[in-house]
Structure formats: C-alpha cells, structure tokens
Design an enzyme around this catalytic site. Structure first.
Site, PDB file in Angstrom:
ATOM      1  N   LYS A 277      34.654  26.179  46.626  1.00 22.87           N
ATOM      2  CA  LYS A 277      35.608  27.078  47.264  1.00 22.87           C
ATOM      3  C   LYS A 277      36.156  26.460  48.549  1.00 22.87           C
ATOM      4  O   LYS A 277      35.475  25.658  49.180  1.00 22.87           O
ATOM      5  CB  LYS A 277      34.896  28.386  47.659  1.00 22.87           C
ATOM      6  CG  LYS A 277      34.600  29.314  46.497  1.00 22.87           C
ATOM      7  CD  LYS A 277      34.031  30.629  46.980  1.00 22.87           C
ATOM      8  CE  LYS A 277      33.758  31.572  45.835  1.00 22.87           C
ATOM      9  NZ  LYS A 277      34.960  31.986  45.094  1.00 22.87           N
ATOM     10  N   ARG A 351      30.100  35.861  35.671  1.00 25.28           N
ATOM     11  CA  ARG A 351      30.112  36.256  34.265  1.00 25.28           C
ATOM     12  C   ARG A 351      29.018  35.544  33.470  1.00 25.28           C
ATOM     13  O   ARG A 351      28.511  36.072  32.479  1.00 25.28           O
ATOM     14  CB  ARG A 351      31.512  36.020  33.676  1.00 25.28           C
ATOM     15  CG  ARG A 351      31.958  34.586  33.686  1.00 25.28           C
ATOM     16  CD  ARG A 351      33.466  34.424  33.527  1.00 25.28           C
ATOM     17  NE  ARG A 351      34.193  34.716  34.771  1.00 25.28           N
ATOM     18  CZ  ARG A 351      35.515  34.680  34.896  1.00 25.28           C
ATOM     19  NH1 ARG A 351      36.276  34.395  33.848  1.00 25.28           N
ATOM     20  NH2 ARG A 351      36.088  34.939  36.066  1.00 25.28           N
TER      21      ARG A 351
HETATM   22  N1  BES Z   1      32.537  35.800  43.787  1.00 24.65           N
HETATM   23  C1  BES Z   1      33.823  35.404  43.354  1.00 24.65           C
HETATM   24  C2  BES Z   1      34.836  36.537  43.384  1.00 24.65           C
HETATM   25  C3  BES Z   1      35.159  37.096  44.739  1.00 24.65           C
HETATM   26  C4  BES Z   1      36.248  36.617  45.460  1.00 24.65           C
HETATM   27  C5  BES Z   1      34.424  38.126  45.273  1.00 24.65           C
HETATM   28  C6  BES Z   1      36.552  37.150  46.701  1.00 24.65           C
HETATM   29  C7  BES Z   1      34.734  38.668  46.513  1.00 24.65           C
HETATM   30  C8  BES Z   1      35.799  38.176  47.227  1.00 24.65           C
HETATM   31  C9  BES Z   1      33.743  34.870  41.924  1.00 24.65           C
HETATM   32  O1  BES Z   1      32.570  34.231  41.584  1.00 24.65           O
HETATM   33  C10 BES Z   1      34.825  33.852  41.798  1.00 24.65           C
HETATM   34  O2  BES Z   1      34.760  32.851  42.442  1.00 24.65           O
HETATM   35  N2  BES Z   1      35.818  34.134  40.946  1.00 24.65           N
HETATM   36  C11 BES Z   1      36.899  33.256  40.759  1.00 24.65           C
HETATM   37  C12 BES Z   1      37.166  33.167  39.280  1.00 24.65           C
HETATM   38  C13 BES Z   1      38.102  32.056  38.902  1.00 24.65           C
HETATM   39  C14 BES Z   1      37.461  30.707  39.137  1.00 24.65           C
HETATM   40  C15 BES Z   1      38.456  32.192  37.439  1.00 24.65           C
HETATM   41  C16 BES Z   1      38.097  33.824  41.526  1.00 24.65           C
HETATM   42  O3  BES Z   1      38.231  35.055  41.593  1.00 24.65           O
HETATM   43  O4  BES Z   1      38.851  33.048  42.059  1.00 24.65           O
HETATM   44 MN    MN Z   2      32.554  32.200  42.124  1.00 26.09          MN
END
Ligand code: BES
Ligand code: MN
Ligand code: ZN
Length: 501
Positions: A277, A351
């Site tokens: 990230k 997931r």
């Molecule tokens: N934990 C994150 C989602 C999230 C984002 C929660 C901001 C709270 C605040 C999740 O694991 C994630 O990183 N999701 C990705 C999915 C993508 C890679 C398909 C996302 O939402 O960008």
């Molecule tokens: Mn994630």
C-alpha cells in the site's frame, strides 16, 4: 480505560443534583408537573432565546437561587416522526456532553406531557451517555492529559435518571449496558495499535471472554494447516507473527437449536503485502480487524445479556506483512473448500482469510445463517461514504431483517447487488478463481462474489464495514475513531428474530 459515568435511577421526586436536565417538546413546552418557578423560568427563557424544542437543541440556564441545582439544561426532543432507538441514544449522548466535568447530573426523565418515560427509553438514554463518554486514552500519559484538559472528553461523575419505575429501568439498563460493553470492547480492539495486538495477543484477549460464559477455542498454525486453510495461511506467511482462528460459542438457546453464526475479518495490520500500500494513511490499517472486533463485541453483548440464542463467532486473525517468505502475486493456493485461487493482488487479502473461515463455519456448525463483517474494500467507501455499510446477501429475508435492524439501531446498511455477471469477473485464468475482479469496476461487488463462493448456499450476508468501522464522523454517542459498528446492528437482528422470549 476512560472514566465512564456511573448510571443511577431514582424516583421522580428525588432530590435535585448540580445539573437538572429537562426535556422540552414542541415550541419548547415542558411538563406541567414541573415545579412552578422552574416551569415559568424555562418558558420565559425559551421565548427570549427563540428556543423551539427542536430535536437535540439545548437551552442552558442558571438555576434560580431557590432551586436546589446550579444549572438547568433544557433539551429539545421534538421530532416529526416517532423517535427510534438511535434517537434516544443521541439524546443520552448529548446529555453526557452537556454535563461533563460536573459532580453529578440529575436527569428529569419525563416527557413534556408530564408522563414518566418508559424503562426502555430511560435505559437507552443512559446507554447513549455511556457510549458518548468512551475515550481510548490508555496511551495518554498523565502529562499529556494535563495539557489537553480543555479538549479531552470528560465524563460526568454520575448521571441519575429520574423515572417512574426504578426497578424496571434498572433491569432494562442491565440489558442495554451489556450491549454497550460489547460496542466499547469492539472500539478498544480497533483503536489498539498492531504492535500490541498481533494475532496471538488478540486471541488471548478473546480468551478472557470465557469469564462471561463464552466457550473459546483457539486454533494455531499447525491446526490450520491440518484443516488445509491455505487461503488464510498464505496471507499470514509474510509475517513473523503466527495466525490464529478463534471460535467463540454462546449457548443460550435450546440444545437442539441450530446456531446463528458471525464471522469476522481480523487482519491486525494490512500493509498490502508485496502489492504494498502507499504510505499515506497506512496507519489506519491497524483497524483492518474491525469485522472481527464487531464479532467479538457481539458475542460479549449476547453473553452479557444472557440472550436466549445459540450463537457462534469465528474470527480469522492474521497479519498481512511483507518478508522474504511473503506470498507473491501470481501464487495459486487451494482453499479449505478445495477451490483454487490465483492471488493476483496480495492486498486483496481479507477475502482469502474469510474464504476459509466461512467454509469452516458452515461445514462444522451447520448454522441457520452466516453474517460476515469485514473492512473489505476501499471501493465501498467510494460508493457509500461513512454512513452506510455495504450489505450483500444471497437471501432476501436475511437482507430485509438486516436493513430493518439497521434502521432501529442507527447502524445503517445499504443493499448492493450480486449476480452471475459479476461472478464472471472473478473467473481465474490459471485457477478456479482470482482474488481481484480486474480493474476498478465494481470492486466491492467482486469481493462479495468471491466470498459467496465459500458459503455453500447457506443463507449468508456480507457487511463491508470499511467506511463505518473507523474514521467515520463522530456523533452524539461516539467520539472515538473506532465506532464499534456492527455490535448493536447484529444484536438488534438477534433481538428481533432469533431469540426465544
Ligand atoms: N483493508 C483493505 C480495505 C480498506 C481500505 C479498508 C481502506 C479500510 C479503509 C483491503 O484489504 C484492501 O486492501 N482492499 C483493496 C482491494 C483491491 C486490491 C482489489 C482495496 O480496496 O483497494
Ligand atoms: Mn488489503
Ligand atoms: Zn485488508
């Protein structure tokens, strides 16, 4: 933790305290039964200040010399529609904020028509005051507190609600208090940083709930391996901190009754893994276990109020970190169900954790339904902001019940679609499915479709709480970064449909 006010109930004619809170209705009208000098004063002040008794508006007055109180606070309750449970929580929270720093507040819990409010409403007011006073301050040292005295939320020492039936109000509050403690436990867990709350420490915290009568079972890495939970294990493998799967059981119902089941994503920290990230706001990923915290808080609430229901809570606890052993994009894992998954993005890890937890849950417990909660996608924040959680379900009845529980509790959900067109978007190239949909389109829906592959047609709902579990705007009964979202919602679902009388 934070100092919470002590809540008491007393008969309507009890002696007054420092602050007296008086409810006002339409046009600032207060109860006829109020002592004459107070009623006259309030009516006059309302007129001068053009106070109309609008819901949650307040009028602060200095009490006249012959009244045994320092301050009188008039609070508007007038609402066009009948008040919901959440409206009373808000009022209770407002009262706590208005009386903070005082020795004690006496709240005249009487409708503007002069009737004593019901025990249930008194209990909700008290609960709102408790939730409002919650403050995660365990890492503020004495010195920091001093500097901050002005702004720090401070709870009133005690709040006494004056009610018609003291015993009935106490009984009603005991139930609501159990739920509030569940909410505050969820807030504590989400606010806690990841250095002190890894999967192992988290599982230990959950184990403490056995004191509440909850059966707690903790599975470690070798047991998860034996169960072939390779989707969950793949996420965990980039962290030196081993994973845990925790199973909580509250058996308040009949022996032969199938349980209701709640499953939570417990990523104690989400770096994104190799698909790392960006640095901005990554600290917020300490809250990526918000789904699991809601499940833990809910189990505590159900046990605390001795709910007549059999409930299972399952949480998958892992850290999504990056080391030389971390899972790579392109890796293929075989989930417990036998489904093969191409991990195209290691940041779509929630997931993967839930896939194995959901499969395990239905296979072992044959529940009436499963509701899972997860801070699953940033896309749900784009779609719904911070005011509704995304609801996805394969069962219309369960979805309707959740929508309705959301309205009562104030923890609102909004139904999103599922369907074969979206399911197609996760078809794998080298394996059965892939863990992202491809592109940014329908990101929350493709995540839900992924989960649906692991529920084996059991009635199921998925709540994407990325926008509501943390960082949502504070309100009358929550001033904390972590809201504890989900505990009151799911408790309400159980109250409305799944508990014996
Ligand atoms: N934990 C994150 C989602 C999230 C984002 C929660 C901001 C709270 C605040 C999740 O694991 C994630 O990183 N999701 C990705 C999915 C993508 C890679 C398909 C996302 O939402 O960008
Ligand atoms: Mn994630
Ligand atoms: Zn995540």
């Amino acid at each position: 933790m934070s100092s919470l006010p002590s809540i008491e109930f007393a008969p309507l004619d009890a002696a007054a305290a420092e602050v007296v809170v008086i409810f006002a209705g339409e046009d600032g009208k207060v109860a006829e039964t109020l002592a004459e000098p107070i009623r006259k004063l309030v009516e006059k002040a309302a007129k001068i200040a053009k106070f109309k008794g609008k819901s949650l508006s307040t009028l602060d007055l200095v009490a006249p010399a012959d009244v045994a109180a320092d301050r009188l606070i008039v609070v508007g309750t007038h609402a066009k529609e009948p008040a919901t449970g959440e409206d009373w929580l808000k009022l209770g929270g407002l009262i706590a904020s208005k009386t903070k720093g005082g020795e004690g507040a006496s709240v005249r819990c009487q409708s503007p028509e002069g009737e004593a409010l019901s025990p249930e409403i008194a209990a909700l007011l008290a609960t709102g005051a408790l939730l409002r006073s919650y403050d995660f301050d365990r890492y503020k040292t004495q010195g920091a507190k001093k500097d901050d005295e002005e702004t720090k939320p401070e709870s009133p020492g005690s709040i006494t609600l004056l009610v018609g039936d003291v015993e009935a109000a106490r009984r009603a509050f005991a139930i609501e208090e159990a739920v509030a403690k569940g909410t505050m436990l969820a807030r504590d867990l989400v606010n806690e940083p990841a250095n002190t709350l890894g999967p192992v420490e988290y599982a230990e915290r959950i184990q403490e709930l056995s004191a509440e009568g909850i059966d707690v079972e903790v599975l470690g890495e070798s047991e998860l391996r034996a169960l072939k939970m390779n989707a969950l294990l793949g996420v965990s493998q980039g962290s030196p901190r081993p994973p845990r799967l925790v199973i909580m059981r509250w058996n308040g119902g009949a022996d032969d009754e199938a349980p209701v089941a709640f499953v939570g994503k417990g990523v104690v920290f989400d770096t994104g893994g190799i698909s790392i990230k960006p640095a901005g706001s990554m600290d917020e990923m300490k809250g990526d276990m918000g789904g699991s915290a809601a499940v833990v808080g809910l189990m505590r609430a159900l046990a605390g109020r001795k709910a007549k229901v059999n409930a299972i809570g399952i949480v998958g606890l892992v850290e999504n970190a990056v080391d030389g052993n971390a899972q790579r994009p392109g890796d293929i894992v075989t989930a417990m169900s036998g489904t093969t998954i191409e991990v195209l993005n290691t940041d779509a890890e929630g997931r993967l954790v839930l896939a194995d937890a959901l499969w395990y849950c239905q296979e072992r417990f044959k529940p009436k339904f499963m509701v899972n909660l997860a801070t699953l996608t940033g896309a749900i924040i784009v779609a719904l902001g911070n005011h509704h959680a995304g609801l996805f379900s394969n069962n219309d009845e369960l979805a309707e019940r959740l929508l309705s529980a959301g309205k009562t509790s104030g923890e609102k959900v909004w139904r999103m679609p599922l369907g074969p067109e979206y399911d197609k978007m996760i078809e794998g190239k080298f394996a059965d499915i892939k863990n992202i949909g491809g592109g940014r389109a329908a990101g929350s829906i493709t995540a839900a479709q992924f989960l649906q592959r692991f529920v084996n047609d059991v009635p199921w709902a998925h709540l994407d709480i990325a926008g509501t579990a943390m960082g949502s705007p504070s309100n009358e009964y929550n001033q904390s970064w972590a809201s504890g979202f989900g505990v009151r919602l799911l408790n309400q679902l159980v109250v409305d449909h799944y508990q014996a009388a």
